[in-house]
Write an enzyme that holds these catalytic residues in place. Structure first.
Site, mmCIF file in Angstrom:
data_model
loop_
_atom_site.group_PDB
_atom_site.id
_atom_site.type_symbol
_atom_site.label_atom_id
_atom_site.label_comp_id
_atom_site.label_asym_id
_atom_site.label_seq_id
_atom_site.Cartn_x
_atom_site.Cartn_y
_atom_site.Cartn_z
ATOM 1 N N HIS A 239 6.870 2.089 19.133
ATOM 2 C CA HIS A 239 5.843 2.493 18.095
ATOM 3 C C HIS A 239 6.359 3.937 17.993
ATOM 4 C CE1 HIS A 239 1.783 1.780 16.731
ATOM 5 N NE2 HIS A 239 2.355 2.410 15.940
ATOM 6 N N GLY B 131 0.817 -1.256 -0.049
ATOM 7 C CA GLY B 131 -0.086 -0.035 0.110
ATOM 8 C C GLY B 131 0.783 1.202 -0.010
ATOM 9 N N ARG B 132 0.365 2.386 0.667
ATOM 10 C CA ARG B 132 1.005 3.606 0.630
ATOM 11 C C ARG B 132 2.421 3.402 1.231
ATOM 12 N NH1 ARG B 132 -0.848 8.733 3.867
ATOM 13 N NH2 ARG B 132 -1.390 7.035 5.179
ATOM 14 N N THR C 248 6.811 -2.602 11.327
ATOM 15 C CA THR C 248 6.353 -1.535 11.668
ATOM 16 C C THR C 248 4.711 -1.214 11.317
ATOM 17 O OG1 THR C 248 6.853 -0.460 9.338
ATOM 18 C CG2 THR C 248 8.464 -0.114 11.063
ATOM 19 N N SER C 249 4.060 -2.357 11.059
ATOM 20 C CA SER C 249 2.579 -2.292 10.908
ATOM 21 C C SER C 249 1.784 -2.133 12.135
ATOM 22 C CB SER C 249 2.274 -3.576 9.905
ATOM 23 O OG SER C 249 0.870 -3.805 9.664
ATOM 24 N N ARG C 250 1.430 -3.614 12.647
ATOM 25 C CA ARG C 250 0.818 -3.825 13.861
ATOM 26 C C ARG C 250 1.344 -4.993 14.485
ATOM 27 N NH1 ARG C 250 -0.080 0.662 13.364
ATOM 28 N NH2 ARG C 250 -2.025 1.873 13.785
ATOM 29 N N GLU D 242 1.022 -2.632 24.139
ATOM 30 C CA GLU D 242 1.939 -1.374 23.979
ATOM 31 C C GLU D 242 1.380 -0.691 25.330
ATOM 32 O OE1 GLU D 242 1.649 0.308 20.136
ATOM 33 O OE2 GLU D 242 2.723 -1.499 19.307
#
Length: 312
Positions: A279, A149-150, A229-231, A260
């Site tokens: 994060h 994606g972006r 670095t997503s979830r 988190e």
């Protein structure tokens, strides 16, 4: 009107937007509030401004805060907000637009750190040791992007600039879209088997939760690097710790976690060959100024009867 800005851990909300321009009382909370404490402190709140998924908002919380009529979340997606419950109670939900730059840059910082052993050599140097290991060039290696994606497209562009081959996979990705980003679309198993570095950029959903589990990590090349670095829940944490402990993976760079802040007793804190960040993929001055300015704009527009960027 009472506006409560939640989870401003770094005390940047007030300096990032002109909250004084609102015809409202604005309260900023710098520590995380659990649901009971949030209700006890802010039962009369009209608006809650949320920072990412730090404060889940479900039907029970909305029922306990009956005066809340607007939720504003940073970003245009928040899996921790029950949109159906908000809609049923007549609570508007608005978001803010974001930038892909900071998260993609952090992902690439983790790739570089892992490849060139920056964190580990820094720690060794500070204890008197010199050149404790051997890094690797990225040029000529293969990056596998899970989710083009972006953010994934930006990371793919960085990889091409470093002379890497780029493979990509996501559930609805087409060969044409992948080629437009300079990547080759391949099945997920092939990507894991061929990539020297795997970077994860999918949205967390029921389809992507546990997307990379024990079987998928076992398919990765021995010594391969993983960056997420997503979830956190996209990667099975227990399986990742096991793959690192056994020496199958060469390293992991993680900015996101199942829980988190990361619990003090998390096995990831002592797992070998890891670079961990709290994060911070979105934590830049530019992003905060954009998010909080848009959050203020959302509140003002809603107060004027014309809400913008509505999610529900």
């Amino acid at each position: 009107m009472r506006v409560v800005v939640l989870d401003d851990y770094q005390d940047v909300a007030r300096s990032s937007a002109d909250w004084g321009s609102l015809d409202a009382e604005v309260v900023v909370e710098h520590e995380h509030l659990g649901p009971e404490e949030l209700v006890a402190r802010h039962r009369g709140a009209d608006v809650l401004v949320l920072m990412r998924e730090r404060t889940p908002v479900d039907a029970a919380l909305l029922d306990a805060l009956p005066e809340v009529r607007l939720l504003v979340t940073t970003g245009m997606r928040n899996a921790s907000v029950d949109l159906d419950a908000a809609r049923e109670r007549g609570v508007a939900v608005c978001g803010t637009e974001g930038s892909a730059s900071s998260a993609a840059e952090l992902a690439w910082a983790l790739v570089l750190d892992l490849a060139h052993r920056v964190t580990w050599e820094d720690a060794a140097l500070r204890t008197g040791r010199w050149q404790t290991g051997v890094g690797r060039d990225l040029a000529g290696l293969t990056l596998g992007v899970v989710g083009l994606g972006r953010l994934g497209r930006r990371v793919a562009a960085y990889a091409l600039a470093f002379g890497m081959e780029v493979l990509a996979w996501s559930q609805h990705l087409t060969a044409e879209a992948a080629a437009h980003a300079g990547a080759a679309l391949v099945p997920k198993d092939e990507l894991l088997e061929r990539a020297d570095v795997v970077s994860v950029h999918v949205v967390l959903s029921e389809r992507t939760r546990g997307l990379l589990g024990a079987a998928e990590l076992a398919r990765m090349k021995p010594g391969a690097l993983l960056v997420n670095t997503s979830r956190g829940p996209v990667v099975d944490e227990a399986a990742l710790v096991d793959a690192l402990s056994r020496g199958h993976l060469g390293g992991a760079g993680l900015d996101v976690f199942d829980r988190e802040p990361l619990p003090l007793d998390s096995p990831l804190r002592t797992a070998p060959r890891t670079v961990l960040t709290p994060h911070i993929g979105y934590v830049t001055d530019q992003v905060y100024r954009q998010w909080y300015a848009m959050a203020l704009e959302d509140v003002a527009a809603w107060q004027a009867g014309a809400p913008v960027r509505q999610l529900a």
